[in-house]
Design an enzyme around this catalytic site. Structure first.
Site, PDB file in Angstrom:
ATOM      1  N   ARG A  73      58.165  50.825  47.751  1.00 40.65           N
ATOM      2  CA  ARG A  73      57.081  51.178  48.673  1.00 40.65           C
ATOM      3  C   ARG A  73      57.274  50.571  50.067  1.00 40.65           C
ATOM      4  O   ARG A  73      56.866  51.154  51.068  1.00 40.65           O
ATOM      5  CB  ARG A  73      55.739  50.746  48.050  1.00 40.65           C
ATOM      6  CG  ARG A  73      54.502  51.173  48.827  1.00 40.65           C
ATOM      7  CD  ARG A  73      53.246  50.896  48.010  1.00 40.65           C
ATOM      8  NE  ARG A  73      52.057  50.796  48.839  1.00 40.65           N
ATOM      9  CZ  ARG A  73      51.210  51.799  49.053  1.00 40.65           C
ATOM     10  NH1 ARG A  73      51.407  52.959  48.488  1.00 40.65           N
ATOM     11  NH2 ARG A  73      50.157  51.631  49.825  1.00 40.65           N
ATOM     12  N   ILE A  75      49.343  55.859  54.367  1.00 42.35           N
ATOM     13  CA  ILE A  75      49.910  55.918  53.023  1.00 42.35           C
ATOM     14  C   ILE A  75      48.779  55.448  52.117  1.00 42.35           C
ATOM     15  O   ILE A  75      48.127  54.443  52.398  1.00 42.35           O
ATOM     16  CB  ILE A  75      51.179  55.036  52.900  1.00 42.35           C
ATOM     17  CG1 ILE A  75      51.756  55.060  51.478  1.00 42.35           C
ATOM     18  CG2 ILE A  75      50.953  53.604  53.336  1.00 42.35           C
ATOM     19  CD1 ILE A  75      53.129  54.321  51.371  1.00 42.35           C
ATOM     20  N   SER A  76      48.492  56.191  51.053  1.00 42.32           N
ATOM     21  CA  SER A  76      47.348  55.866  50.191  1.00 42.32           C
ATOM     22  C   SER A  76      47.528  54.518  49.496  1.00 42.32           C
ATOM     23  O   SER A  76      48.650  54.049  49.293  1.00 42.32           O
ATOM     24  CB  SER A  76      47.167  56.952  49.127  1.00 42.32           C
ATOM     25  OG  SER A  76      47.063  58.223  49.719  1.00 42.32           O
ATOM     26  N   GLN A  77      46.385  53.950  49.101  1.00 40.33           N
ATOM     27  CA  GLN A  77      46.355  52.715  48.303  1.00 40.33           C
ATOM     28  C   GLN A  77      47.160  52.957  47.018  1.00 40.33           C
ATOM     29  O   GLN A  77      47.065  54.032  46.425  1.00 40.33           O
ATOM     30  CB  GLN A  77      44.884  52.454  47.977  1.00 40.33           C
ATOM     31  CG  GLN A  77      44.582  51.248  47.154  1.00 40.33           C
ATOM     32  CD  GLN A  77      43.134  51.293  46.644  1.00 40.33           C
ATOM     33  OE1 GLN A  77      42.427  52.281  46.803  1.00 40.33           O
ATOM     34  NE2 GLN A  77      42.713  50.203  46.040  1.00 40.33           N
ATOM     35  N   ILE A  92      45.326  54.624  44.019  1.00 37.63           N
ATOM     36  CA  ILE A  92      44.965  56.052  44.084  1.00 37.63           C
ATOM     37  C   ILE A  92      46.213  56.913  43.840  1.00 37.63           C
ATOM     38  O   ILE A  92      46.130  57.973  43.205  1.00 37.63           O
ATOM     39  CB  ILE A  92      44.220  56.412  45.405  1.00 37.63           C
ATOM     40  CG1 ILE A  92      43.648  57.846  45.364  1.00 37.63           C
ATOM     41  CG2 ILE A  92      45.082  56.281  46.632  1.00 37.63           C
ATOM     42  CD1 ILE A  92      42.377  57.966  44.589  1.00 37.63           C
TER      43      ILE A  92
END
Ligand code: SAH
Length: 223
Positions: free
Chosen positions: A47, A73-75, A78
């Site tokens: 990531r 960028i999503s958590q 999620i």
């Protein structure tokens, strides 16, 4: 058999491996995500290489992060939740609307055969395509464009993930869902809070399930 060289790169230990495993243990598995392939994929995808270098050290924290162009960028949680809901497996074909950093696409691509992903910000589409290529994800196809209309040339899709919010689910995406397919999208007021919706298609009939509240950036339209 096809071997993707980047998957070998990803398997090599990197300086964030311990942090990444801790992220999966404490933020993902501890909160109820149990789909093994999803957990494995999140232990593997680096990531920190999907966020701007200046905030690389924050890549494994429990929140969304800015990736430029007003996008995020999503958590991690999620991403894991949407991936698990999609029931990814070998042999499946996925469509993602909203490539962003390419992280969600990479997580999916660790599990399914092919991921098609569309991004409306041309710079992000270009950057993510280059990043995914460098990482060796030969099973992800990135395209610049308006994902509202889906990608009819490659339909039908077993999985459709929309990672941007709108007040309705685009009809073309429903049409491009395969028999037995699953579509996941945040639906509601794009400016505030939405609800995560899961559509399933059986014998051509679509069933809708309303899940928890979520917050995504708005789905834009090309004029
Ligand atoms: N899935 C991404 C995060 C998504 S953020 C990741 O893993 O990093 C939502 C993205 O959707 C943004 O990059 C935004 O530019 C894009 N987007 C918004 N409207 C879109 C549309 N109509 N078609 C394709 N992409 C869109």
């Amino acid at each position: 058999m096809v071997l993707f060289s980047g998957m070998l790169i990803c398997q090599q230990p990197d300086q964030y491996e311990k942090t990444r495993n801790q992220m999966v243990d404490s933020q993902i598995e501890a909160r109820g995500i149990s789909h093994q392939a999803t957990l494995q994929a999140m232990r593997k995808v680096p990531r920190h290489l999907f966020v701007p270098q200046a905030i690389e050290s924050e890549a494994y924290s429990d929140r969304p992060l800015p990736i430029g162009y007003n996008q995020t960028i999503s958590q991690p949680l999620i991403v894991a939740h949407m991936t698990e809901l999609a029931r990814p497996a070998k042999g499946k074909k996925a469509l993602e609307i909203g490539t962003g950093s390419g992280y969600q696409a990479a997580v999916l691509a660790e599990i399914v055969d092919t991921v098609y992903t569309i991004e409306i910000v041309p710079e992000l589409a270009k950057e993510s395509a280059a990043r995914l290529k460098t990482l060796g994800y030969g099973n992800i196809v990135v395209r610049y464009g308006d994902g509202y209309k889906g990608w009819p040339e490659h339909a039908p899709f077993d999985i459709i993930l929309v990672t941007a919010a709108a007040d309705h689910i685009p009809q073309p995406l429903k049409d491009q869902l395969a028999e037995g397919g699953r579509l996941i999208m945040p639906v509601g007021d794009p400016a505030t809070v939405q609800q995560l919706i899961l559509l399933t298609k059986r014998k051509g009939k679509i069933t809708e399930q309303r899940l928890e509240p979520v917050r995504f950036v708005p789905l834009k339209r090309l004029k």
